[in-house]
Design an enzyme around this catalytic site. Structure first.
Site, short mmCIF file in Angstrom:
data_model
loop_
_atom_site.label_atom_id
_atom_site.label_comp_id
_atom_site.label_asym_id
_atom_site.label_seq_id
_atom_site.Cartn_x
_atom_site.Cartn_y
_atom_site.Cartn_z
N ARG A 46 -5.40 -4.66 -4.30
CA ARG A 46 -6.34 -3.76 -4.96
C ARG A 46 -6.46 -4.02 -6.46
O ARG A 46 -7.53 -3.84 -7.04
CB ARG A 46 -5.91 -2.30 -4.72
CG ARG A 46 -6.20 -1.85 -3.31
CD ARG A 46 -5.74 -0.44 -3.08
NE ARG A 46 -4.28 -0.31 -3.16
CZ ARG A 46 -3.61 0.79 -2.83
NH1 ARG A 46 -4.27 1.86 -2.44
NH2 ARG A 46 -2.30 0.83 -2.90
N GLY A 133 14.61 -5.33 8.24
CA GLY A 133 14.46 -6.31 7.17
C GLY A 133 14.97 -7.69 7.52
O GLY A 133 14.44 -8.35 8.41
N GLU A 189 11.60 7.09 -2.34
CA GLU A 189 10.25 7.30 -2.84
C GLU A 189 10.12 8.67 -3.49
O GLU A 189 10.92 9.58 -3.26
CB GLU A 189 9.25 7.19 -1.68
CG GLU A 189 9.27 5.86 -0.94
CD GLU A 189 8.69 4.73 -1.76
OE1 GLU A 189 7.97 5.01 -2.74
OE2 GLU A 189 8.96 3.56 -1.42
N LYS A 204 10.95 2.21 14.10
CA LYS A 204 11.73 1.02 14.41
C LYS A 204 12.39 1.13 15.78
O LYS A 204 12.44 0.16 16.56
CB LYS A 204 12.77 0.80 13.32
CG LYS A 204 12.15 0.52 11.95
CD LYS A 204 13.16 0.59 10.82
CE LYS A 204 12.50 0.38 9.47
NZ LYS A 204 13.43 0.54 8.34
#
Length: 427
Positions: A46, A133, A189, A204
């Protein structure tokens, strides 16, 4: 693709920049293992002006990420936007429509849209980076353990939650204090609900259960609880009883079907999961005939996730192929999902009660009425007339009975706050 594999990356956040950097820094090593050069030729993001710490010179820029699918110079699309809907979904479907393979780290997309994607004839979607990961758990289940019957999977799949619980354990801090510090350090976050409410882990787990048991992806059937209710008091009692509290994702095959659940659990100190601290992830797989397999490592971040993305690109370059979810779409078995109320196990129960004669008798009478027997009980000291903690560990019992008993216990006049219940797991 013998002369090279040309890649288009959609999403240049931490992971996208990490993939670009890894492909450049380890270019010769990757080429030797892939059998050809793997080169990023186009990107979509973006903000063109943002400094991502890696040069974008010479790369074609698409403001519209979906346009990557139509870029004739792009052999494979790497989707690192995230989310099960919107641009990420549109891009993946457009790439498949154009006959281009996709590599993604998007667990929400696979957990929610996996069946839609696998139903497309010839669809090639790689997603090692979507779960744990840098730990190659997808490859382990789908390829390394392909000859095994999987009995169960239990794991720590969210580094944010594991970091919070580890610090609460080590420093005897409360949840809110550690969460605030984790946000300040970038481990959580600004809105941490996706992690601490268990949704990330559930995505997951749904993926792993589909691969392990050859069933459709059933995210909606996963029982989900987070860690907001875990207190320093519970963590202290857990340690005294020989347990650590972890947020686990658990999938098990039973005679009734497949149970998939995410919730805080007490695991014995001898368990490999009990020793996994900080932002690390770990997975324990019970397989026949190989036995127990334990995988552990960093579950998030630019390096580990980029490693998994590039591993999928190397597989594509080499022409290595496997069904997306372990078996072809038409060969999957619709094993029933076992509801949470049918679960059986041992439980940790903590009550804050007024310290007065007869209270324990009232509590045990409720448990007796629901057929719940006790293995042990803890209460430290006396404080007549004040609230004290009483901890009970049950023998194996049913979830439905425990749920009903908790509702009754909460109505006792001596019980000062909602009872705390944590399941005990042996994984």
């Amino acid at each position: 693709m013998k002369d090279g594999l040309s890649v288009g990356i959609a999403g240049l956040g931490t992971v996208g920049a990490g993939v670009l950097r890894l492909l450049r820094d380890n270019a010769d090593l990757i080429a030797a293992r892939a059998g050809c050069r793997i080169t990023v030729v186009a990107v979509a993001a973006r903000d063109r002006a943002r400094d991502r710490g890696v040069s974008l010179d010479g790369l074609r820029w698409h403001d519209d990420a979906v346009a990557l699918a139509a870029d004739a110079a792009v052999d494979v699309v790497v989707e690192l936007i995230g989310g099960s809907d919107g641009t990420a979904h549109e891009l993946v479907m457009a790439a498949l429509e154009a006959g281009k393979p996709v590599v993604t780290a998007n667990k929400a997309l696979i957990a929610v849209r996996g069946d839609e994607i696998t139903a497309r004839e010839g669809a090639s979607v790689r997603f090692e980076a979507a779960v744990a990961g840098g730990i190659p758990v997808i490859k382990a289940l789908r390829e390394g353990l392909a000859a095994n019957r999987i009995g169960g999977i239990a794991g720590i799949f969210n580094g944010t939650c594991n970091y919070i619980l580890s610090r609460m354990q080590a420093e005897r801090l409360d949840f809110a204090t550690v969460l605030a510090d984790a946000q300040a350090q970038g481990y959580a976050e600004a809105d941490p609900s996706f992690d601490i409410d268990g949704i990330d882990t559930a995505h997951k787990l749904a993926i792993l259960a589909a691969i392990a048991f050859g069933r459709p992806v059933a995210f909606g059937s996963v029982h989900v609880e987070g860690i907001r209710g875990i207190s320093a008091l519970d963590i202290g009692f857990a340690a005294e009883l020989g347990y650590r509290i972890k947020l686990l994702g658990i999938a098990r095959a039973t005679e009734a079907g497949v149970e998939t659940r995410v919730h805080p659990a007490m695991v014995p100190l001898a368990s490999p999961l009990a020793r996994v601290d900080g932002v690390h992830n770990a997975v324990v797989i019970d397989a026949d005939p190989v036995g127990q397999v334990v995988l552990q490592g960093r579950g998030a971040g630019a390096g580990p996730t980029a490693s998994a993305v590039v591993a999928d690109l190397i597989d594509l370059a080499r022409g290595r192929a496997a069904p997306m979810l372990g078996v072809p779409h038409e060969a999957r078995v619709a094993a029933p999902s076992v509801p949470m109320w049918a679960h059986r196990g041992a439980y940790f129960l903590r009550l804050m009660v007024v310290d007065e004669p007869g209270v324990i008798a009232d509590v045990t009478a409720v448990l007796r009425d629901y057929g719940i027997s006790l293995e042990s009980m803890l209460q430290h000291g006396r404080s007549p007339g004040d609230a004290v903690a009483v901890v009970m560990v049950t023998h194996e019992t049913g979830e439905a009975a425990m749920t009903a008993a908790l509702a009754r216990l909460a109505t006792l006049p001596a019980v000062q706050e909602p009872p705390a219940l944590i399941r005990i797991e042996i994984a």
